[in-house]
Design an enzyme around this catalytic site. Structure first.
Site, short mmCIF file in Angstrom:
data_model
loop_
_atom_site.label_atom_id
_atom_site.label_comp_id
_atom_site.label_asym_id
_atom_site.label_seq_id
_atom_site.Cartn_x
_atom_site.Cartn_y
_atom_site.Cartn_z
N ASP A 41 0.63 65.16 4.68
CA ASP A 41 0.21 65.63 5.99
C ASP A 41 -1.32 65.64 6.06
OD1 ASP A 41 1.10 67.05 8.50
OD2 ASP A 41 -0.19 68.62 7.67
N GLU A 75 -0.82 60.65 6.72
CA GLU A 75 -1.53 60.58 7.99
C GLU A 75 -3.01 60.33 7.67
OE1 GLU A 75 0.53 63.45 11.20
OE2 GLU A 75 -0.43 64.51 9.56
#
Ligand code: CA
Length: 673
Positions: free
Chosen positions: A355, A384
């Site tokens: 993340d 990400e």
């Protein structure tokens, strides 16, 4: 974590390259140099180790005045049965050995810092915890292994480009009555075979097998903060991006949060059942921030150390959630690496999704990938490639999408193809290539070539990126939607309000056909194969089941959609041409046709690419409202996809020449000579 604050913690924001900002000198720099001088410890035996001669406790806390340990008989609401002072040892570690009689009991640490006793904490390395993760448990992990665990193995993965990723939340997937699953919302839901809807459609793990995905990506499954494990009948929901104990499973997904072994065994049973079905398990990991600031387990063991700060000494906040961790500090780097190694070896996890990965530095991510490949070469890592806010970490050090060339074994999500296909993620009404908005053709092509350099792709026309940032297709995850933002179904409803459900389903098929035939690795969000929606809620991180649960009766209602996805996945898996290994191969074998019309892309994959039995594959995507005519070379073509239909073995044949492509559809042809 306060929910109002969490509301601002929207996930998946794309900021791209951000300026460094005026972090200035002084306080932040003083903090950095102080922490850089701390001794560190890379061993994997911190906090609890069960030895024949006793139970060894050790806490890394270089600045502590004193450290003590409390042993409790139960996981909550009980007084300690013993309090033990730890002794300062080497490398900033405090140590004590307790009697083996305490097996099965619980413990907390307490650190005195700057003359003050901080609150009790289970530490940062609790591998077994009781209700709400407040106390760590002294258990032997070997006793949590399910039957046959030693032989358990995930799928062998030669290249990340061979996998098909299915992103899911435990509760979304099984909580609806139509799932027919007994252990709804639990790890064990994925162990139940033979489950169906009332109409007889397969659900659960049988559904995954039928669909053909190779890996499930489970949303946060470590112990998170927001769902009260002492009050499970209240049916709270959360995505889980609020980490509390990074190395223990979440209690609300177990059948008994008070029993520390239950959540561990049940998660292992889930992994084992998926592995037996030939499916790998990817964990979503959120080392970039913690649910709490001063009260986090990091802050209660080594105040300040694990976080970055602004010039005024306050927590910097690249996560948009109130703080950001400092992977560039050695002990935080050690922590992340040892934590993923632990999940890979103890739980047999097959992949990790980071993340807000750009909060971490590229060096840490490279070391993560290296350490995992040493455990199991099939493990892959993606994340990400952006932050949710500015960070004191220099842009060139961030694990950004734009820096992925510095990270050989890391992949990033392509927001390029995502937004180009369906329209911008944050503007609900905006349309994309597949829904008739011109101007996205070049950005879709960037996705088709996995963001690698290609002589026919003009990156200056890219919407989100202006250069070929990937050096290999193994660095790109292609997708059109995920748990963040509107589901594809909702995005189509909001951007094509006048269209019928059938027309939107045609657009969804076209969108996913582009994703699944592109170079790189395809990724899809759970339930899209049956056209699930979330009633237009874009940030459903704590929305009730009525928004998040998948109604599996849609599988019958939208059977045509499901069959299309299934066939699309089958096509990709059967043909290595969609899974080329190098940028050079992509540049050589993909040839775009000159088409001047908007919302139309036509290209070939030539030369039996990557050893494919097909000499040439022709793909034409028409995102417009009108039928288009394209010229296809004469030959013995098999029609694979046409007018919203697809069959990996063929729908029919054609000699090529002038061909009409129906509005909002994909045409795929293949020839062997
Ligand atoms: Ca929890």
């Amino acid at each position: 974590m306060n929910f109002n604050f969490k509301t601002m913690c929207t996930r998946g924001l794309t900021f791209g390259l951000m300026s460094i900002g005026a972090t200035g000198m002084s306080v932040a720099q003083d903090i950095d140099s102080k922490f850089a001088s701390f001794p560190t410890y890379a061993g994997e035996d911190l906090e609890l180790a069960i030895l024949p001669q006793g139970i060894k406790f050790s806490l890394w806390s270089p600045e502590a005045d004193a450290v003590r340990l409390r042993i409790y008989p139960t996981d909550r609401n009980s007084a300690p049965i013993e309090t033990i002072d730890l002794t300062k040892s080497e490398n900033g570690v405090w140590r004590a050995v307790a009697s083996s009689e305490h097996m099965g009991k619980f413990y907390t640490f307490q650190v005195a810092h700057n003359g003050k006793w901080l609150a009790e904490t289970p530490g940062v390395w609790a591998k077994a915890v009781g209700t709400n993760g407040m106390r760590a448990a002294i258990i032997n992990l070997d006793e949590t292994d399910p039957e046959g665990w030693a032989e358990d193995k995930g799928p062998v993965v030669e290249s990340i480009n061979d996998v098909v990723i299915y992103e899911m939340h435990h509760r979304d997937f099984s909580i609806h009555p139509s799932s027919g699953i007994v252990h709804k919302g639990k790890f064990l839901a994925l162990t139940e075979e033979g489950t169906t809807t009332p109409l007889g459609d397969k659900t659960g793990i049988d559904h995954l097998k039928e669909l053909g995905v190779t890996h499930v990506h489970i949303l946060p499954s470590y112990d998170y903060n927001s769902v009260d494990e002492a009050n499970l009948p209240s049916n709270q929901y959360n995505w889980g991006y609020d980490p509390f104990n990074y190395n223990a499973p979440e209690g609300s997904y177990s059948t008994d949060p008070a029993n520390p072994a239950a959540r561990i065994t049940e998660m292992k049973e889930m992994v084992k059942a998926l592995h037996e079905a030939g499916i790998g398990v990817i964990m979503d990991v959120v080392y970039n921030h913690t649910a709490n600031n001063d009260d986090s387990n990091f802050s209660l063991t080594a105040p300040g150390y694990y976080y970055r700060h602004r010039a005024d000494g306050s927590y910097s906040d690249a996560s948009g959630c109130g703080n950001e961790t400092a992977s560039d500090r050695q002990q935080m780097r050690n922590y992340i690496i040892n934590s993923v190694k632990y999940w890979a070896s103890e739980y047999h996890i097959d992949g990790f999704r980071f993340d807000l990965m750009a909060i971490h530095d590229t060096e840490t991510m490279n070391q993560v990938a290296k350490a995992l490949k040493e455990i199991n070469p099939s493990i892959f890592v993606y994340g990400e490639g952006w932050t949710a806010g500015d960070s004191p970490l220099a842009v060139e050090r961030r694990a950004l999408k734009e820096n992925v060339a510095k990270m050989e074994n890391i992949a990033v999500f392509s927001d390029d193809i995502r937004d180009a296909i369906k329209g911008h993620y944050s503007n609900a009404a905006d349309r994309g290539f597949a829904t008739g908005k011109p101007g996205n053709e070049e950005t879709v092509k960037i996705g088709i070539v996995a963001s690698t350099a290609h002589p026919q792709v003009d990156y200056s026309k890219g919407n989100n990126s202006k250069f070929a940032y990937a050096s290999s297709p193994s660095q790109i995850i292609n997708y059109v939607s995920c748990h963040d933002d509107l589901t594809l179904t909702d995005k189509l409803a909001k951007s094509m309000p006048e269209a019928s459900a059938d027309e939107r389903m045609r657009a969804a098929k076209l969108a996913q056909t582009i994703v699944f035939t592109s170079q790189g690795t395809p990724f899809m969000f759970t339930g899209e194969e049956i056209f699930r929606d979330k009633k237009g809620v874009h940030n459903s991180y704590k929305s009730p089941d009525s928004i998040n649960a998948i109604d599996w009766s849609l599988k019958n209602a939208n059977a045509d959609q499901f069959n299309y996805y299934k066939e699309l996945i089958k096509l990709r898996k059967a043909h290595p041409a969609f899974r080329m290994r190098t940028a050079e191969d992509i540049a050589k074998n993909i040839v775009f046709d000159k088409v001047e019309e908007p919302n139309l892309i036509s290209y070939s994959i030539k030369n039996n690419a990557n050893g494919d039995q097909w000499k040439e594959i022709k793909l034409v995507f028409n995102g417009s409202d009108d039928a288009k005519v394209v010229k296809v070379g004469k030959g013995d073509w098999t029609i694979i996809a046409e007018d919203g239909k697809i069959n990996a073995e063929g729908l029919g044949s054609t000699r090529g020449g002038k061909m009409t492509i129906a509005p909002r559809s994909a045409l795929i042809l293949a020839r062997t000579k």
